[in-house]
Design an enzyme around this catalytic site. Sequence first.
Site, PDB file in Angstrom:
ATOM      1  N   ASP A 137       0.829  -1.201   0.000  1.00  0.00           N
ATOM      2  CA  ASP A 137       0.000   0.000   0.000  1.00  0.00           C
ATOM      3  C   ASP A 137       0.869   1.259   0.000  1.00  0.00           C
ATOM      4  OD1 ASP A 137      -1.977  -1.884   0.353  1.00  0.00           O
ATOM      5  OD2 ASP A 137      -2.945  -0.857   2.020  1.00  0.00           O
ATOM      6  N   HIS A 298       3.333  -2.416   3.352  1.00  0.00           N
ATOM      7  CA  HIS A 298       3.457  -1.107   2.689  1.00  0.00           C
ATOM      8  C   HIS A 298       4.766  -0.999   1.919  1.00  0.00           C
ATOM      9  CE1 HIS A 298       0.398  -0.393   5.765  1.00  0.00           C
ATOM     10  NE2 HIS A 298      -0.022   0.612   5.008  1.00  0.00           N
TER      11      HIS A 298
HETATM   12 ZN   LIG Z   1      -2.597   3.280   3.161  1.00  0.00          ZN
END
Ligand SMILES: [Zn+2]
Length: 418
Positions: A137, A298
Amino acid sequence: MARACSVLFLLASSLAVSARSWYQPRGHPVHELFNRQNVGGGVADIGSAAWTAQYPADLATASVPAAWKAAYTNAVNAGLIPNIPVTTLGTDGLAKYPEGFDALSPTVCASAQECRINGSIPQIWDATPGYAGISFDDGPVDLPTASDLYAFLKENHQPSTHFLIGSNILANPDSFKQLVQDPQQELACHTWTHPVMTTQTDDQVLLELGWTLKIIHDSTGGRVPRLWRPPTGDSDMRVCAIAYHVFGLTTVIWNYDSNDWQIGAPDATGTYTDESVTASLTGWLNGPKTPGLLMLEHELNNHTVGCFKDTYSLHKANNWISTTVSDAIAAPSWYQNSLNNTAPVAALDVAAPAPSTVPSPHTLAVTTSTTPPASAPSAATTKGSSKNASNGVSDVGPLAMISSTALLGALLCSVAFW
Ligand SMILES: [Zn+2]
Ligand SMILES: *[C@@H]1O[C@H](CO)[C@@H](O)[C@H](O)[C@H]1NC(C)=O
Ligand SMILES: *[C@@H]1O[C@H](CO)[C@@H](O)[C@H](O)[C@H]1NC(C)=O
Ligand SMILES: *[C@@H]1O[C@H](CO)[C@@H](O)[C@H](O)[C@H]1NC(C)=O
Ligand SMILES: *[C@@H]1O[C@H](CO)[C@@H](O)[C@H](O)[C@H]1NC(C)=O
């Protein structure tokens, strides 16, 4: 997620041609499709001034494009968008509904509070048993940091999914270019500015999703992502209904949260270190195969990427089938109008009805035109779209919508969610 579909369709002899139909002409080598943005033909190069100028510098002052608004209005009129109030953020950072609205009720169903939507709108929490859907992400970040992950994935021929922030794409075009050039990376939507989505008005939701889809669409030969992930995992029936009924998006949450973003973060809410996050990832990768893994990770910085790299060998060691999220959840394709980054693309504008089926190489030659979004019948108003919207399985979702000006024919199709 079963999808049994048998489709027979005939194309109208006179196809409506969009002013923006810059897709591959008939017979164009398929392998060049993904790099179409660099070929010219009316599409600005990623990072060029002309490319940048197409997108809002500030979403707060942007207005919703008419075609998206029309598709939304049609969905509202068809009763597909529940009238749930926006939330406000409490001091604990959690989204709160006004009195009388229960976050855990089926009508609201707040994903941030672990409520899972049952059937009426596609929302994914788990991967198929034995599969690990690898996702990152918040990208793309600046180039030196991004390169580290992108080079690693490429070196290992590792497919994965990137839930991208639209404003980050605009701010880091060189990183985005590098990502786009690896055909094994699925591009998905993570909103334009990364807000807590239930705090956003319907118009704001349209802007956040629509512009992110648009910049990906414009930069990848016209591909429209199939998946989006709400920032902080915050969504509800209203937000997911807009995502699905206006933009055809499937909402993807996760089943394990690595909290990797918290390592060294000034706004961390807990104590997380490279070691603790790596230990969590290790535990899940060594753990049970059912359900399949959708771990939240992430591509933010060298800590988050480092934790992924340090545990990467465990995917193979444990015989996970580690791949994109779309493939790990048995979605029919990575994009709504293309199987992946190298397969043919059917012309599709953001918020226009999706084609009835994902194009195969055989349909490429006859799917080179599109219907302008403003005049296209929206998913919501097309006959059949709303009749089964709340009974668990929508048999004719946006994917199965056909633009009546583009297609004539017989359609025998049974689609669950997709
Ligand atoms: Zn995010
Ligand atoms: C969905 O179904 C599951 C299992 O039947 C249940 O636990 C959950 O509360 C349901 N959620 C809603 C919003 O109805
Ligand atoms: C992250 O690692 C890469 C490769 O080792 C390096 O080039 C880059 O400068 C690092 N980024 C940060 C923010 O430390
Ligand atoms: C993309 O789809 C094509 C079929 O059109 C297939 O041959 C190719 O292997 C796929 N690529 C990936 C990375 O899945
Ligand atoms: C709704 O779905 C049910 C079961 O899938 C089907 O039998 C019924 O015909 C559908 N209703 C309409 C109006 O199409």
